[in-house]
Each structure stands twice: as structure tokens, then as C-alpha cells.
Design a protein around this motif. Structure first.
Motif, PDB file in Angstrom:
ATOM      1  N   ARG A   1       0.858  -1.186   0.000  1.00 43.96           N
ATOM      2  CA  ARG A   1       0.000   0.000   0.000  1.00 43.96           C
ATOM      3  C   ARG A   1       0.897   1.239   0.000  1.00 43.96           C
ATOM      4  O   ARG A   1       1.864   1.310   0.756  1.00 43.96           O
ATOM      5  CB  ARG A   1      -0.873  -0.014   1.257  1.00 43.96           C
ATOM      6  N   ASP A   2       0.565   2.203  -0.833  1.00 42.46           N
ATOM      7  CA  ASP A   2       1.337   3.448  -0.962  1.00 42.46           C
ATOM      8  C   ASP A   2       2.728   3.233  -1.565  1.00 42.46           C
ATOM      9  O   ASP A   2       3.564   4.125  -1.537  1.00 42.46           O
ATOM     10  CB  ASP A   2       1.493   4.180   0.379  1.00 42.46           C
TER      11      ASP A   2
ATOM     12  N   THR B   1       1.010   0.640  -6.519  1.00 38.13           N
ATOM     13  CA  THR B   1       0.838   1.306  -7.806  1.00 38.13           C
ATOM     14  C   THR B   1       1.890   0.705  -8.732  1.00 38.13           C
ATOM     15  O   THR B   1       3.086   0.800  -8.454  1.00 38.13           O
ATOM     16  CB  THR B   1       1.064   2.818  -7.664  1.00 38.13           C
TER      17      THR B   1
ATOM     18  N   ARG C   1      -5.726  -2.358 -11.374  1.00 37.59           N
ATOM     19  CA  ARG C   1      -6.665  -1.468 -10.693  1.00 37.59           C
ATOM     20  C   ARG C   1      -7.786  -2.253 -10.044  1.00 37.59           C
ATOM     21  O   ARG C   1      -8.200  -1.967  -8.932  1.00 37.59           O
ATOM     22  CB  ARG C   1      -7.208  -0.425 -11.671  1.00 37.59           C
TER      23      ARG C   1
ATOM     24  N   GLY D   1      -7.081  -3.873  -6.579  1.00 37.37           N
ATOM     25  CA  GLY D   1      -6.917  -3.097  -5.343  1.00 37.37           C
ATOM     26  C   GLY D   1      -5.706  -2.189  -5.361  1.00 37.37           C
ATOM     27  O   GLY D   1      -5.479  -1.415  -4.435  1.00 37.37           O
ATOM     28  N   GLY D   2      -4.917  -2.276  -6.414  1.00 35.92           N
ATOM     29  CA  GLY D   2      -3.789  -1.354  -6.541  1.00 35.92           C
ATOM     30  C   GLY D   2      -4.061  -0.378  -7.661  1.00 35.92           C
ATOM     31  O   GLY D   2      -5.215  -0.081  -7.965  1.00 35.92           O
ATOM     32  N   ASP D   3      -3.004   0.108  -8.265  1.00 37.84           N
ATOM     33  CA  ASP D   3      -3.181   0.968  -9.415  1.00 37.84           C
ATOM     34  C   ASP D   3      -2.253   0.451 -10.511  1.00 37.84           C
ATOM     35  O   ASP D   3      -1.198  -0.114 -10.210  1.00 37.84           O
ATOM     36  CB  ASP D   3      -2.837   2.417  -9.043  1.00 37.84           C
ATOM     37  N   GLY D   4      -2.645   0.599 -11.756  1.00 36.11           N
ATOM     38  CA  GLY D   4      -1.817   0.166 -12.866  1.00 36.11           C
ATOM     39  C   GLY D   4      -1.679   1.273 -13.881  1.00 36.11           C
ATOM     40  O   GLY D   4      -2.613   2.047 -14.100  1.00 36.11           O
ATOM     41  N   TRP D   5      -0.484   1.375 -14.450  1.00 34.98           N
ATOM     42  CA  TRP D   5      -0.236   2.441 -15.410  1.00 34.98           C
ATOM     43  C   TRP D   5       0.672   1.863 -16.479  1.00 34.98           C
ATOM     44  O   TRP D   5       1.821   1.530 -16.206  1.00 34.98           O
ATOM     45  CB  TRP D   5       0.418   3.626 -14.688  1.00 34.98           C
TER      46      TRP D   5
ATOM     47  N   ASP E   1       7.563  12.839 -12.175  1.00 31.22           N
ATOM     48  CA  ASP E   1       6.562  13.900 -12.142  1.00 31.22           C
ATOM     49  C   ASP E   1       5.215  13.420 -11.637  1.00 31.22           C
ATOM     50  O   ASP E   1       4.533  14.114 -10.911  1.00 31.22           O
ATOM     51  CB  ASP E   1       6.370  14.483 -13.553  1.00 31.22           C
ATOM     52  N   GLU E   2       4.836  12.239 -12.065  1.00 30.45           N
ATOM     53  CA  GLU E   2       3.452  11.856 -11.804  1.00 30.45           C
ATOM     54  C   GLU E   2       3.281  10.933 -10.607  1.00 30.45           C
ATOM     55  O   GLU E   2       2.205  10.846 -10.032  1.00 30.45           O
ATOM     56  CB  GLU E   2       2.840  11.229 -13.064  1.00 30.45           C
ATOM     57  N   LEU E   3       4.332  10.229 -10.259  1.00 33.83           N
ATOM     58  CA  LEU E   3       4.206   9.350  -9.089  1.00 33.83           C
ATOM     59  C   LEU E   3       5.072   9.829  -7.938  1.00 33.83           C
ATOM     60  O   LEU E   3       4.765   9.581  -6.777  1.00 33.83           O
ATOM     61  CB  LEU E   3       4.569   7.907  -9.450  1.00 33.83           C
ATOM     62  N   GLY E   4       6.147  10.488  -8.270  1.00 32.23           N
ATOM     63  CA  GLY E   4       6.960  11.091  -7.226  1.00 32.23           C
ATOM     64  C   GLY E   4       7.807  10.131  -6.426  1.00 32.23           C
ATOM     65  O   GLY E   4       8.647  10.543  -5.648  1.00 32.23           O
ATOM     66  N   ARG E   5       7.574   8.869  -6.584  1.00 36.28           N
ATOM     67  CA  ARG E   5       8.349   7.919  -5.806  1.00 36.28           C
ATOM     68  C   ARG E   5       8.436   6.586  -6.550  1.00 36.28           C
ATOM     69  O   ARG E   5       7.588   6.262  -7.376  1.00 36.28           O
ATOM     70  CB  ARG E   5       7.737   7.685  -4.435  1.00 36.28           C
TER      71      ARG E   5
END
Lengths: 496, 255, 376
Positions: free
Chosen positions: B4-5, B31, B51, B54-58, B79-83
Motif C-alpha cells: 500500500r502506498d 501502484t 486497478r 486493489g492497486g493501481d496500474g499504469w 513527475d506523476e508518481l513522485g516515488r
């Protein structure tokens, strides 16, 4: 919850335990609890105790300082012996009371106590007096005549803070100059000084009779002002640790004839020169810097809060910050940070938030470390080297530190100027000629101690705390002028 | 949810082992950046699955051997995820695994080796170089590189492929030594034959049977079998492990 | 995102917010409705507020990963000093509220493209919490009360959210002869005494509202004059903001004891409002018979108590730092991390005061002391 047997704090020679009122300070850590009973004296008891200590200290004047050092050495030896019951108690209870990691306390105690063994005490004495016999008897002095040094009849120590054993420094100083000694325990660590007094009572009852360890609740709100005023009125000399406000409050309450020796909060920093930043050395240097940051969670006045790192080495300041972060992460497992109070957590969070926010505007700023983690490293590597604002800045304490990149280390000196009165230790990693050049500049700016990285939190024996003469500051000299000696000759029985 | 995170980059994640790993991270709340080379549709599908898990996918296209493309990807992540908390270097150059048609050593040219070294090593090198600044922003970063158990036991000597993967193991150990002091760990997962994947689709049953016969756990690996060890190495459960290679082949290779 | 997009999104959001505020009593609003709108507001702020977006991204929290209002990253209020946290460009905003800049001299800003939501939030809440006919009957309200304001006017302090709040109170809930008692010449003690005497004679309930330190100044003046009042039953007092170094510091119990003694208003009718420039909604207690009182807000604001370092919520009864999630603060950042400590009490909280500025346990210099040292 495992409750330890209650501890009785302090040392009250001449007063019986049952005639004194006791208050309880409660400590808890994990599942362990400890209650510490601290004495709360009334004004009459203050007067009696003061008189007792004064009288005993008068007798102390007849003892050679070497014998006092020997007695202290015996007591310190008990605390250095890991099988001694006092030492075992210290290892068990100091981590509970202060919250510090037990291993860190154990290692810290040993390295600290080693500076109070007999040879080190002799160093202490020679540092300030050259000829320590001046404490025992009149000694010839270069200008002619004789001089003898006398400690105050009653020296009051107001200790503060939770760094274990810290009171020992001034306590031993007082004993060496044969002062009648009264020390006020810090509420955050009310045990160690009293233990030391009681060990002294076991090894040398006469010496321990010159020493009382007391307590009162400090502070303006709900503090025991009556007892504080009573002690301040009794003392010839007051030596106090604390923040600016607390020290100012004491100063305002002191009679003008009382000598006041304040030891205020200080800020310390480290410097890493290009010469220490090749790939073979940088990691080890970062490791030593991390050690200084870790020790006592930066609560010591000698703990670094900023690390200036020179650009142009094989390892960049940013990479150095990375190594430092890695070392702190490792130390967190080896010597975990103590649990923080909500206020302390708030301070760390506020510092982190501020650094994070600045980072949005300035790509030269990086903040390393997890918000929920037990350490943080900020790195300032801007075009101006972060000198646009004051480069020296306190961090959030509790293992938070700022790495400031500079083209040349001496660029930091200008930023130190506003804080001259608060500077203390500079830990330096640099080649010899740089070390001396920087030390000259730093000394001029107010720094009073320069040491190796990794040794910032362990001053050597005989250290001149805040650049002062710890023993010399306590004494007054009585001089027999040459004329008196000459005139006396006329009155001698054997005068011709 | 263990991730998570957390943000994870999986290269070559539009299919096979990469896709299985991406899904597993997402199921733990991560993510996931689903990097792919050509198959946008498949990558988007994996991202959508992430997604829904329960997470995020890109899904992000980049040829991992192309320095410019990888840098561009790093900038977007920054820029978009920062980490970025973990990288799984899974992309590799297509290789036909066929024990009966494999190239004999004396049939190989240096170009064959170079091609595989580029695929296995250059891609990993390029991704590690470009992502390192981002990875270093936070403590506890982890890099997991996908090797093969053939580096320890050349059941079938696929010279160029296995040599390149052996180089990857050496690369990983050196990187582990360099990044350890910065708190970043580098480890390898070395699968045995994994079925089904595009690379193993044409593997004949008798080959599989032969491998199964020698495998203590008595079956062929599935793509999902890789997820556990990869997630383990990417998480702080393995916080004191670096420079290691975990063999995930049912016990074919031990030690 | 282009500008028209931002405005469309904002216009829709404002409609939803006004409807939500109007949607009635707290008990009826479930977590779901709040949550849905909170996520909408978060998405709006993420899309249109670039610094907030960077902040959220840094925290690894984006509209795609956030599922509950509790996960929306809370901006530390100190950030309002350094960053312009506004979805609409500042020059398009109707009003900017600024903090009084108590530390560092830098003032935190909150931009309001329109005050419609702020005002609706204030009036709906104020009516319920300060205007009941008597404290036991929250459903029966006074329409208007005669009011005296111990604070400068909105015209004198256009960037003060408190000045606006008090002006709004006076306009919406004050009788026509209500007035301010602080003007260019400072506190008009003579006028206050005359007004309070009149209120005593008339027997009509009277309301005194203002900054806490303003009340201290007034009471000091009354003490010097040897004056005390016994305001009619139903009179009430609203103080807010604490003392901020503007007056003597009083412990809450002493403060309310004094208020009660000087004005004859029972402590239970002395309401403390807790608000901040960085919010568009206020919290109130139900009087200060017991301190610290329990504070609560309306259904469009929620609070959590967290450990400031880990961000984890502390259990009920434990001390934590307050995080407020104010849907009405739609243009800046709805979730803010304060520097106030409190104790959670079942969705409400007891306010304890500032949580930062810990003294060092040891002899290492801490930030506050350092800043003081650096001041000329």
C-alpha cells in the motif's frame, strides 16, 4: 506490565529518610514501569542540609586532592565493572527512564565513565591548574609569593536533560576543587547522580558527606519555587544547565554576590572536506557522522545538527547524504531511537514538513527518509549552497540532520556569526592543514571544540566545556604576597 | 496490504511472468507501472487488472535498451508518481527455447552473445541508471532482476542466453555492493522453465516431463510462482538480503 | 487542464457543496455521502492545484489510489506560508484570508474565489451553535441578538478571516443596533460599559463576541475601573483564537471564571469557537463549564487525531495532533494537518493547544530557541 521495585533518588547526608516528604516520578517503557521517589525538602531542611554539607566540606580541605581523585576512581571503577550491582542497575534502569536504546546506554556509559578514572582525573586537574597541589596548600607562583585555590563552600548544580550520567561532569569538577556540593536532579533522569553519591558513600563516607543530591520541581508553572529560592540563597556558586529562559530565570533570582556559571543549550555541526570524500573513505566518514547523529538521539549539546560537505570530491554531497541515510537506517536497527513524545514527534514532523515544502520550490533540496521512519536526512545542494538563508539551522532533533553542500567549507563561517554565543562542537574530517585552517576560522566564530567525526558525543578527559576552565572557574585564589612573607620574617622567633 | 502506498516498476509486464508479477504487486496495494515494448493493448489490460485488484496500474511504453526512452519514462514517473520503491527488471530479448533445435556452440557468432547481453544486461543497466535518482529518494529501495536457473545448472546449454543471464547475476552482485550503503538492495530471481509463457509455448511435453522428473516439487513453474519470491525480495521482509539469487524451480537447483 | 475546465469543475463542485451543507442535520449524513464528496473535492484539488498535486504525488496519494477521505493527504498548515495552495489563480479570487503571522513573520494564505461557500458554512453552523434560545433547546433559535464585537471591522482588516466571520455574525444574526467596539482608537471601553449598562437595564439577552485576548484587555480595563456586570439571562459570549501573545496568558479555567465574574454570564453560555484561516468551517463547544471543553463541527467537516510522524490515527482518549477535513475549503486543500493537539472523543475532540515546539530533552538547541536567538 512489569513493574520494577521503586527507586529512591537523591542523597541527603544528615537527614533521615522518614523526616523528608517524597514525591513520585513515574516512568514507563514498553511493558516496564518504574516509580522513582524524589525528595521534596522544606526550607528548614534545605538550611540543615546546606549547613551539613558546608561543614563537611570544611573538613575536606585538609584532604589532598590526590586522595579525592582516588576515591572518585574507586566509585567510577564500580560503575565500570559490568558485574557490579550498581552498574547492573544502571544498565537496567537508565534505558527505561530515558527511553534510550539499552545497548547505546551501555556503550555510552562505559566510554563516558572512562574519562573519570584516576589518570584522566589527573589530566583534568593539570589542564586547569598546572600544579594541582595548589588545591592542597599554598604553592609558589611565578610572580613571587604563594597561592592556594579554594572551591566554593557550597556549590549548587542545577542539572537538566536526560542524557545519562551528564551530571557527573560538573559533580566531579566540584569534588576535585573540594567544594561542598549540592546537585539538583533532572526530572528526566533523576537516578544517576544519586547513585554516584551513594557509591561514594560506600567507598569513602567522608567524601560523600560533602555531597547532597536533591530535587525540586522546576519551571514557572507549578514549580517548587520556595525550595529553589532557598537553595539559590544558600549557594556561593551556582552552576546550571538549561535553555536560555530557564537560565535567565535562575539568574534573576540570584543574589548579586553569587557566582553564576550557566551552561546553555548549544548547537554543533560537522564538516567534511573534499579530501575525505574519495570512494574509499566517504562511506566510513558518513558512518562516523551517522554515529554522532545517533548517539543520545541528538540530545547532547555536542550532537551535530548540520553537516557541511564540500563539493568537488569523488563523492558528491548528495551521495554523501545518501551514505549517511544508509548508515542511519542501519543504526536504527542496531540502536533504535527511543519513543518520542507527541511534542517531539511534532517537532520532527514540523521540520520534515518544512523541508518537504521547500523541496517543491527548490529542486536542489532533497529529503531522505520515510515519514514514519526513525531518521531523516535533508540535503541542500542549491546554486548558492543553501547560503541564501542561514546555512546553519537546527534540525528537528531525534536523528534528523541537514547536509549542506558548499564549494568551500570556509563559506559556512559567515553563516555562523549570528549564533556565536551558541556554537559548541565542530566535528571535522579534513586533511591536517585544512583542519588547522578551519579550526582557526571556526574558533574565531565561536566554536569551542573541534574533534574527529565519530567522537563528537564523547569529549575527551579534561575537555573545557564550552571553552571554559571547568575547575578554574569554580575556585577563588588566595594569594600570599611576597611582602607578607618578607614581613613575616621579621617576626620569626629565629629573626636575627 | 504489504505494498500500500508503494510504487513498483515492472519491465516487460504486458505478458507472462512480468504480467503475473504486476498483478501480484497490485493485489498487495501497489501502484504498478506496467512497462511494455510493443503490445499496448495487453499492457493496458494488465494495468486495468491491477486497478481491479486493489492497486493501481499504469501502462508505459519504453524500450528498456533505449537510453532516451528509459530516461523519458523516469521523468514521467518522477513527475506523476513522485516515488519509486522497487524495480523488477523482467524484460528480455525474445529467445526460442527448444532443446532439440538449440544452437551448438560452434554454430554461434559473437553477435548472438552480444544480442543477448544487450537484451538481458543493457536493459537492466539502462533502467537501473535512469531510475536510481528516483529510487534513492526513499529508504528501503529494492531492485529485483530476473535471471534463470540455467546460470547454475545448464540443463540445456543455451549458450548466449544463459551467459548473458550469468553476466546479469554478476552485475547484480556488484550493484548490490555499490548500493548497499545507500540502503538499496539488489537481488535476482532465477526461474526454471516457466509454462505457459510466450517463450515456452512451443516447449514439447516430453521436455517438460523430463524436467518434472528431475524436479523435487514435481511440476513446471507457472508465471504466478515467480510472484512470491519477487514480492518477498521487493519488500522489507527481505530487508537484510542483498546480492542473492533465489532459485525458483521446484528444487531443480539447490544451494 | 485548461482554465474553463477548472471553472466548470469548480462551479459543479460549489453547487454540490451548497447542497450538501443544506442537506440537514448531522445524524442523517452517513460516511458514504461525506466520502463521495471528499473524493470529488480531492480530485478537483489534485487536478487544479499544482503545488498540492506535487505534495500528494510525493506522498504517493493520488485520486487513483485514494479510496477514503482518511487517505487524502493532509497539508501541514505551515505549507500555507510557503506555497500558494489555490485551484484558481490568486488574482481571480474574491478574497484572500491571511494568518496573523505569529511565527517567522510569514503569513499563511487561503484563497477564496467566492465567499459563497464560506458564508453558507459559517451561517448554517453559527445558527445552530450560538443562536439557540437557550442552551438546552438547540432546535429553538433566536433569529437575532444584540451583539457587541470586540474586534476590528472587516474594512479595517480585509485579510482577516475572523474579521469577516464576526462581520457576518453581526450582519446575519445581530440586531440593527449591534456594533463593533474596536476602532482606530483601539478598544472603546467607555462605549462597551455604556452598552453593557444598557443591556442590564433593558433585560434583553446580549452577546459579546471577539478574540480571546480582546476579552482579556476588556476585563483588565474593567478591573482598573472596578466595574462588573450582570448581563440578562440568555446573554452569551463567544471567544476565539487564544491569546497569541497579544495579552496576558490565562489558563482556560481562569479565563472563563473571569468572563463569568465580569459579565455575569454563566460559563455554560461562554462558547469558544475554534477556527483557522486555513479552513472555511468552524468548531464550537457547548459552553465551558468544564475545561477543556469538547469541540465539534458540522457534517461537512471531519477531524482525526493522528501521530504527526506516522500519520496513524491515535485511539480514542489518546493525545494526537488534529487533522481537519473541511469540504467547504474547496479551493485550497480540504485536508490540513494542524499544529494543535487534542484528545479524540468519539468524532469530537478536546482541544489541548499547540503541539509543536518541544523543548529538547537534553542540551541540544531546538528550533524555537534558535529562532529566538537569531532575532535581532
Amino acid at each position: 506490565m512489569a513493574a520494577h521495585d521503586a527507586e529512591i533518588a537523591g542523597h541527603l547526608p544528615g537527614l533521615a529518610a522518614d523526616e523528608v516528604a517524597w514525591r513520585t516520578l513515574a516512568f514507563a517503557r514498553g511493558g516496564e514501569t518504574l516509580e522513582v521517589a524524589v525528595p521534596a525538602l522544606d526550607e528548614a531542611q534545605v538550611a540543615r542540609l546546606a549547613a551539613h554539607v558546608r561543614a563537611a566540606a570544611c573538613r575536606l580541605r585538609e584532604r589532598p586532592v590526590g586522595a579525592i581523585a582516588a576515591a572518585i576512581d574507586l566509585a567510577v571503577a564500580r560503575l565500570l565493572d559490568r558485574s557490579d550491582p550498581w552498574r547492573r542497575k544502571a544498565e537496567r534502569l537508565l534505558p527505561l527512564v530515558t527511553g534510550y536504546d539499552a545497548e547505546m546506554v551501555r556503550l555510552g556509559l562505559t566510554s563516558y565513565l572512562k574519562t573519570f578514572r584516576r589518570p584522566q582525573l589527573q589530566t583534568f586537574l593539570v589542564e586547569d591548574f598546572g600544579n594541582p597541589l595548589v588545591l592542597d596548600d599554598f604553592q609558589p607562583i611565578p610572580k613571587g609569593g604563594f597561592a592556594r585555590a579554594f572551591g566554593p563552600g557550597l556549590l549548587l548544580h542545577v542539572w537538566a536533560g536526560n542524557v545519562p550520567g551528564l551530571p557527573l561532569w560538573s559533580l566531579v569538577s566540584g569534588l576535585l576543587v573540594k567544594a561542598g556540593t549540592v546537585g539538583k536532579l533532572p526530572s528526566a533522569e533523576p537516578l544517576f547522580a544519586g547513585w554516584f553519591a551513594r557509591i561514594l558513600a560506600e567507598v569513602d563516607p567522608d567524601l560523600a558527606d560533602c555531597l547532597a543530591v536533591v530535587w525540586w520541581k522546576g519551571g514557572d508553572r507549578g514549580g517548587d519555587e520556595a525550595q529553589e529560592r532557598a537553595w539559590l540563597a544558600q549557594a556561593d556558586t551556582v552552576l546550571a544547565y538549561g535553555g536560555t529562559e530557564a537560565l535567565d530565570a535562575i539568574r534573576r533570582r540570584l543574589p548579586v554576590t553569587t557566582r553564576f556559571l550557566p551552561y546553555g543549550h548549544r548547537i554543533s555541526f560537522a564538516m567534511v572536506a573534499r579530501s575525505a570524500l574519495d570512494t574509499g573513505k566517504a562511506q566510513a566518514v558518513a558512518g562516523r557522522a551517522a554515529w554522532d547523529v545517533m548517539r543520545y538521539d541528538q540530545q547532547g549539546c555536542y550532537s551535530p545538527q548540520t553537516i557541511f560537505v564540500e563539493r568537488g570530491g569523488r563523492v558528491s554531497p548528495r551521495d554523501f547524504a545518501g551514505y549517511l541515510a544508509g548508515e542511519l537506517a542501519g543504526l536504527e536497527i542496531r540502536h533504535p531511537r527511543r519513543a518520542l513524545s507527541l511534542e517531539e514527534a511534532g517537532s520532527v514532523a514540523a521540520w520534515r514538513h518544512a523541508e518537504e515544502t521547500k523541496g517543491f520550490a527548490d529542486p536542489g533540496r532533497t529529503l531522505l527518509g520515510d515519514p514514519a521512519g526513525a531518521w531523516s536526512v535533508a540535503c541542500v545542494d542549491g546554486p548558492g549552497g543553501g547560503l541564501g538563508e542561514a546555512a546553519l539551522a537546527p534540525c528537528g532533533l531525534n536523528r534528523t540532520v541537514t547536509v549542506v553542500a558548499l564549494d568551500r567549507l570556509e563559506d559556512a563561517v559567515l553563516g555562523l556569526v549570528p549564533y556565536r554565543a551558541f556554537l559548541q562542537t565542530a566535528g571535522i574530517a579534513a586533511a591536517p592543514e585544512e583542519l588547522f585552517r578551519l579550526s582557526g576560522l571556526l574558533g574565531g566564530a565561536g566554536v569551542t571544540r573541534v574533534c574527529a567525526l565519530g567522537r563528537m558525543t564523547a569529549p575527551e578527559a579534561g575537555w573545557h566545556h564550552d571553552g571554559r576552565f571547568n575547575l578554574l572557574d569554580l575556585v577563588t585564589l588566595t594569594e600570599i604576597e611576597h611582602s607578607a612573607e618578607q614581613a613575616a620574617d621579621d617576626f620569626a622567633r629565629y629573626a636575627d | 496490504m504489504k505494498f500500500r502506498d508503494r510504487t513498483v516498476l515492472v519491465t516487460g509486464a504486458s505478458r507472462g511472468i512480468g504480467a503475473a508479477i504486476a498483478r501480484a504487486f497490485a493485489a498487495e496495494g501497489a501502484t504498478v507501472v506496467v512497462n511494455y515494448l510493443r503490445n499496448a493493448e495487453a499492457a493496458e489490460w494488465v494495468a486495468a487488472e491491477c486497478r481491479s485488484l486493489g492497486g493501481d496500474g499504469w501502462a508505459l511504453q519504453a524500450d528498456v535498451t533505449d537510453d532516451g526512452a528509459v530516461r523519458a519514462m523516469a521523468d514521467r514517473l518522477s513527475d506523476e508518481l513522485g516515488r519509486l520503491d522497487a524495480i523488477v527488471n523482467n524484460a528480455f530479448r525474445p529467445y526460442a527455447f527448444d532443446p532439440e533445435k538449440r544452437a551448438l556452440f560452434w554454430d554461434l557468432e559473437w553477435g548472438d552473445y552480444r544480442s543477448q547481453v544487450d537484451g538481458a544486461l543493457k536493459g537492466t543497466f539502462t533502467v537501473c541508471r535512469a531510475m536510481l535518482p528516483l529510487l534513492r529518494r526513499r529508504p528501503g529501495g529494492s531492485i529485483v532482476n530476473m535471471a534463470t536457473d540455467l546460470v547454475a545448472r545448464p540443463t540445456v546449454p543455451y549458450h548466449d542466453y544463459a551467459t548473458a543471464k550469468s553476466a546479469l547475476v554478476g552485475f547484480s552482485r556488484n550493484l548490490a555492493a555499490e548500493l548497499g550503503p545507500l540502503g538499496i538492495r539488489v537481488n535476482c530471481v532465477a526461474p526454471g522453465l516457466v509454462y505457459p509463457t510466450d517463450a515456452s509455448r512451443s516447449t514439447r511435453e516430453d521436455v517438460k516431463d523430463r524436467i518434472i522428473a528431475q524436479t523435487p516439487l514435481r511440476r513446471i513453474a507457472t508465471p504466478e510462482d515467480m510472484a512470491g519470491p519477487v514480492l518477498f525480495l521487493a519488500s522489507d521482509w527481505s530487508r537484510f538480503m542483498t546480492g542473492q539469487t533465489l532459485y525458483v524451480d521446484g528444487g531443480l537447483v539447490m544451494g | 487542464m485548461d482554465v474553463s475546465d477548472a471553472r466548470t469543475s469548480e462551479a459543479r463542485l460549489i453547487d454540490e457543496l451548497l447542497a450538501f451543507i443544506a442537506s440537514g442535520d448531522i445524524e442523517g449524513i452517513g460516511d458514504d455521502a461525506f466520502n463521495r464528496l471528499a473524493l470529488r473535492v480531492f480530485a478537483h484539488q489534485f487536478d487544479h492545484n499544482a503545488p498540492y498535486r506535487r505534495f500528494a504525488v510525493q506522498r504517493g496519494r493520488t485520486p487513483r489510489t485514494v479510496r477514503s477521505w482518511r487517505e487524502v493527504p493532509a497539508v501541514p498548515i505551515s505549507a500555507f506560508k510557503d506555497l500558494t495552495l489555490s485551484c484558481r489563480p490568486p488574482e481571480e479570487c474574491e478574497r484572500v484570508f491571511m494568518t496573523s503571522g505569529t511565527t517567522r513573520g510569514v503569513r499563511g494564505k487561503s484563497h477564496h474565489p467566492t465567499l459563497a461557500v464560506y458564508d453558507r458554512s459559517m451561517t448554517a453552523n453559527f445558527a445552530r451553535r450560538f443562536m439557540p434560545a437557550d442552551p438546552g433547546r438547540p432546535d429553538q433559535r433566536q433569529a437575532r441578538l444584540r451583539m457587541g464585537i470586540l474586534f476590528p471591522t472587516e474594512e479595517a482588516m480585509p485579510n482577516s478571516s475572523l474579521a469577516h466571520y464576526l462581520a457576518l455574525a453581526l450582519r446575519e444574526f445581530g440586531t440593527s443596533d449591534s456594533r463593533h467596539f474596536i476602532g482606530d482608537g483601539g478598544l472603546d471601553v467607555a462605549a462597551v460599559t455604556a452598552e453593557l449598562e444598557r443591556a442590564e437595564r433593558d433585560g434583553e439577552p446580549y452577546a459579546l463576541l471577539g478574540a480571546s485576548y480582546g476579552f482579556v484587555h476588556l476585563m483588565d480595563a474593567l478591573r482598573a475601573l472596578g466595574r462588573r456586570f450582570s448581563l440578562p439571562a440568555g446573554s452569551r459570549i463567544l471567544d476565539t483564537g487564544g491569546f497569541k501573545g497579544q495579552s496576558r496568558e490565562l489558563e482556560p479555567d481562569e479565563f472563563y471564571e473571569c468572563l463569568s465574574a465580569f459579565f455575569g454570564v454563566p460559563r455554560s453560555a461562554c462558547i469558544n469557537m475554534y477556527g483557522m484561516t486555513e479552513l472555511s468551517t468552524q468548531f464550537y463547544d457547548d459552553g465551558n463549564a468544564v475545561c477543556p471543553s469538547v469541540k465539534s463541527g458540522p457534517h461537512w467537516i471531519r477531524s482525526r487525531l493522528i501521530n504527526p510522524l506516522t500519520g496513524e490515527e491515535v485511539p480514542d482518549g489518546a493525545v494526537g495532533v488534529l487533522v481537519h477535513h473541511d469540504l467547504a475549503h474547496f479551493n485550497c486543500a480540504s485536508a490540513i494537518l494542524t499544529e494543535d493537539a487534542g484528545i479524540a472523543a468519539g468524532g469530537r475532540f478536546r482541544l489541548l493547544g499547540r503541539a509543536d515546539g518541544a523543548d529538547a530533552k537534553g542540551c541540544s538547541m531546538a528550533v524555537e530557541e534558535f529562532l529566538k536567538a537569531a532575532r535581532p
